[in-house]
Write a protein that holds these residues in place. Structure first.
Motif: not given
Length: 333
Positions: A297-299, A285-295, A304-314
């Protein structure tokens, strides 16, 4: 966004496809398939309602359309995506059948079929042929695409959400299907490449959150500042890994409207921060975030035992194009 002329060309393709789809619909279908003109006030609340769960996303579903209408709908969807983005979206839709089988083909969510590739919703807001702002939204389980056109240019493509459940599925011959493989692997490889002192600061939590932190909020604000490490601290190879990771999000949309080119500039890349939570071991199981001006991102891959991914760009300053719509209102009213 990208170059003005190419953004306008993308908008023209969107308008042609939207009009072609709407022309195929009968009156009852059109009432479901259309919404109010985009604005930056409360009358626009429906357009800013978005989900990535298997619920009613608002609009005309695949089930409610004849085959020719379905094809025209997917043509419109394709205009807002790169070739790779379109293939990924089509694969995510197909995964509903895989997930249905993995769960034993149950009923669920108050309907006959819980996991249903026919429950993806399309709605057009405003008039694609008119002079005013217009946009469209396509969504269903693990997909949310939001596009806005103002003054003939595509001005917003976020929030943009893609998920995968299962994140990894077996294929014949020992191959595997991983629609968001690079979204996960590039980030992990980047964190694992860091020297110990940087890695210690990049991994901000030992345990990953259970989902993306921003959820379905129409507007996100982070007043605490970015966590983790800045790209300015990375070496040349790691910076290219970060650019490649950014492209797994920003490359979902056509090149003409993607902000990916912004990060060819070293100063823009320097301002991006990376934060990781959870294990850096594959399959955990893991998570990351990318963040900057006008950016933003999350994953997240924890369920489901780390077999179910969500990713969003905002784009926190311009999700749903609210900043552009506010400027448009001031200029034209």
């Amino acid at each position: 966004m990208g170059d003005v002329s190419t953004a306008r060309a993308v908008a023209d393709r969107m308008a042609d496809a939207a009009l072609a789809w709407l022309d195929l619909l009968d009156a009852d279908q059109r009432r479901i398939a259309t919404g109010a003109v985009p604005t930056d006030d409360g009358s626009d609340a429906e357009r800013r309602r978005w989900f990535y769960t298997p619920t009613d996303h608002g609009g005309l579903t695949v089930h409610q359309q004849r085959p020719a209408q379905q094809q025209a709908a997917m043509r419109l969807v394709s205009t807002g995506l790169s070739d790779a983005g379109y293939v990924t979206v089509a694969t995510v839709i197909g995964l509903e059948n895989v997930l249905d089988q993995a769960e034993g083909f149950p009923a669920g969510f108050g309907r006959e079929r819980g996991r249903d590739p026919g429950l993806y919703y399309l709605r057009v807001f405003g008039e694609p042929a008119g002079r005013g702002p217009w946009g469209w939204r396509f969504g269903g389980h693990h997909i949310s695409l939001n596009n806005l056109v103002v003054n003939g240019d595509v001005v917003a493509t976020t929030p943009c959400f893609l998920g995968a459940d299962p994140a990894t599925s077996p294929l014949l011959g020992g191959a595997v299907l991983r629609p968001l493989a690079s979204v996960e692997d590039l980030a992990r490889d980047l964190v694992r490449s860091l020297h110990p002192e940087l890695a210690t600061r990049a991994v901000v939590l030992s345990r990953a959150p259970s989902d993306i932190l921003t959820g379905n909020r129409p507007r996100v604000e982070d007043t605490q500042g970015p966590e983790g490490i800045a790209a300015a601290e990375l070496d040349g190879t790691q910076r290219e890994m970060l650019r490649a990771l950014l492209d797994t999000y920003l490359g979902r949309v056509p090149e003409g409207v993607s902000p990916a080119g912004r990060y060819a500039d070293d100063a823009a890349l320097d301002a991006v921060h990376l934060a990781w939570a959870g294990s850096i071991e594959p399959g955990a199981a893991h998570y990351y975030r990318l963040e900057g001006p006008r950016l933003l991102i999350e994953w997240d891959n924890t369920q489901r035992n780390a077999n179910h991914g969500h990713s969003v760009w905002r784009d926190p300053g311009s999700d749903f194009g609210l900043d552009v719509l506010a400027a448009h209102r001031v200029a034209h009213h």
